[in-house]
Design an enzyme around this catalytic site. Structure first.
Site, PDB file in Angstrom:
ATOM      1  N   PHE A  17       1.330  -1.214   0.443  1.00 28.36           N
ATOM      2  CA  PHE A  17       0.164  -0.125  -0.330  1.00 28.36           C
ATOM      3  C   PHE A  17       1.026   1.200  -0.271  1.00 28.36           C
ATOM      4  CE2 PHE A  17      -1.857   2.689   3.500  1.00 28.36           C
ATOM      5  CZ  PHE A  17      -2.619   3.669   1.948  1.00 28.36           C
ATOM      6  N   PRO A  56      21.603 -11.671   3.895  1.00 24.56           N
ATOM      7  CA  PRO A  56      21.471  -9.712   3.720  1.00 24.56           C
ATOM      8  C   PRO A  56      22.533  -9.947   2.100  1.00 24.56           C
ATOM      9  CG  PRO A  56      21.907 -10.601   5.953  1.00 24.56           C
ATOM     10  CD  PRO A  56      21.879 -11.686   5.445  1.00 24.56           C
ATOM     11  N   ASN A  90       8.179  -7.007  11.332  1.00 23.84           N
ATOM     12  CA  ASN A  90       9.190  -5.109  11.721  1.00 23.84           C
ATOM     13  C   ASN A  90      10.628  -5.321  12.540  1.00 23.84           C
ATOM     14  OD1 ASN A  90       6.468  -4.399  11.080  1.00 23.84           O
ATOM     15  ND2 ASN A  90       5.781  -4.690  13.085  1.00 23.84           N
ATOM     16  N   THR A 115       5.905   4.339  13.391  1.00 27.01           N
ATOM     17  CA  THR A 115       4.916   4.901  13.784  1.00 27.01           C
ATOM     18  C   THR A 115       4.938   5.395  14.725  1.00 27.01           C
ATOM     19  OG1 THR A 115       2.611   3.734  14.223  1.00 27.01           O
ATOM     20  CG2 THR A 115       4.566   2.358  15.130  1.00 27.01           C
ATOM     21  N   TYR A 140       2.240  -4.520  18.101  1.00 25.11           N
ATOM     22  CA  TYR A 140       3.235  -3.675  17.095  1.00 25.11           C
ATOM     23  C   TYR A 140       3.796  -2.088  17.233  1.00 25.11           C
ATOM     24  CZ  TYR A 140       2.156  -0.440  13.363  1.00 25.11           C
ATOM     25  OH  TYR A 140       2.657   0.585  11.587  1.00 25.11           O
ATOM     26  N   LYS A 144       7.754  -2.135  16.009  1.00 26.31           N
ATOM     27  CA  LYS A 144       7.637  -0.923  15.238  1.00 26.31           C
ATOM     28  C   LYS A 144       9.467  -0.096  15.991  1.00 26.31           C
ATOM     29  CE  LYS A 144       6.742   0.271  11.976  1.00 26.31           C
ATOM     30  NZ  LYS A 144       6.773  -0.003  10.310  1.00 26.31           N
TER      31      LYS A 144
END
Length: 315
Positions: A17, A56, A90, A115, A140, A144
């Site tokens: 998104f 990585p 995250n 956030t 969450y 984050k």
């Protein structure tokens, strides 16, 4: 600190998104923008790579081949993820990005999307600035925050040039279906297809939230990719609290679909229990030259115009 060279940018989570909107904005500036996501993008240069699963060195090779001077991390779990899913998307993913950038033979600017839920829960009427306590109240927010700390620690260690954008709730075209307005849009579209009214059943719409149009967020990312700012976390939002009910009513109004809103559930998820949230954006104005430019009606129109093509907010 001089401005960064943003001529070659890689967007991790570029098919999600936020990633799609960020790629579009960065492409408008004339740069070469590469999407790095689990699935290839259909609308521009891309590499299909699961950053969480890959070593990585594999991501580093992609970045070197693209000559990436800026990496934007727009990946991460939000909607309908708990536990290990949040940890992998995250935290582990950010660790992989950090380790990949350490292998690139030049210093890379990393713009990390954080956030505002990394902050402690505010009291009603309290605007959160960048000095607010970092004490998240949800899984969450905690994951984050750890991702943001990884980026800032790596910047202090000289591995990369990191900037964290702590964003408020992002709205716009292509909202993921599990999100509030994504769900509202889906129900309205189904009703429009039937030719009848809609009944939209939602959790109580009593909260007030700071929201930002995803196109405004993309502008902030473009500014952060170039600005002589490093090792900082900056708030990106609308700068005021908006009634969630107003947002829903605006989407219903622009849709033109007759609808009844039924509030019947208990709020859950990343912002459960946060009844009021707004952020101060003066630091972003001063350091990035950025301000939001879309009003709520414009955002609601964009939400209605775009439909989601992915369901869980992770790319």
């Amino acid at each position: 600190m001089t401005a960064a060279d943003a001529s070659h940018v890689a967007v991790i989570g570029g098919t999600g998104f936020l990633g799609r909107n960020i790629r579009a904005r960065l492409g408008d500036g004339g740069g070469q923008v590469l999407s790095v996501a689990r699935r290839a993008a259909s609308d521009g240069p891309s590499v299909a790579l699961d950053v969480c699963a890959a070593p990585p060195a594999e991501l580093a090779d992609v970045l070197v081949e693209h000559r990436a001077t800026v990496v934007v991390n727009a990946a991460g779990a939000v909607w309908d993820h708990t536990g290990r899913g949040l940890e992998e998307s995250n935290v582990v993913l950010v660790e992989k990005v950090r380790d990949a950038l350490a292998k690139v033979p030049w210093r890379v600017r990393l713009v990390q999307l954080g956030t505002v839920f990394e902050y402690a829960r505010p009291a009603e009427g309290e605007y959160l600035d960048e000095n607010a306590p970092l004490r998240p109240s949800t899984p969450y927010g905690r994951t984050k925050l750890r991702g943001s700390e990884i980026v800032l620690d790596a910047t202090r260690a000289g591995l990369l040039d990191g900037v964290v954008l702590r964003t408020t709730t992002c709205l716009g075209p292509g909202m993921p279906e599990p999100s509030l307005l994504g769900r509202v849009t889906r129900v309205l579209r189904e009703a429009a297809a039937r030719g009848g009214p809609a009944v939209v059943r939602l959790a109580p719409l009593t909260a007030r939230r700071d929201v930002v149009d995803c196109r405004d967020l993309a502008d902030a990312v473009a500014a952060a990719a170039r600005a002589p700012v490093v090792g900082r976390a900056l708030n990106i939002g609308g700068g005021r609290a908006v009634a969630v009910r107003e947002l829903v009513d605006l989407v219903v109004a622009v849709s033109g679909v007759p609808a009844t809103i039924v509030e019947e559930e208990t709020a859950t998820g990343r912002s459960a229990g946060v009844d009021w949230l707004a952020v101060g954006i003066r630091a972003a104005e001063r350091l990035l030259g950025w301000r939001p430019r879309h009003d709520l009606t414009s955002t609601a129109e964009a939400v209605w115009a775009g439909i989601p093509d992915q369901r869980h907010g992770r790319a």
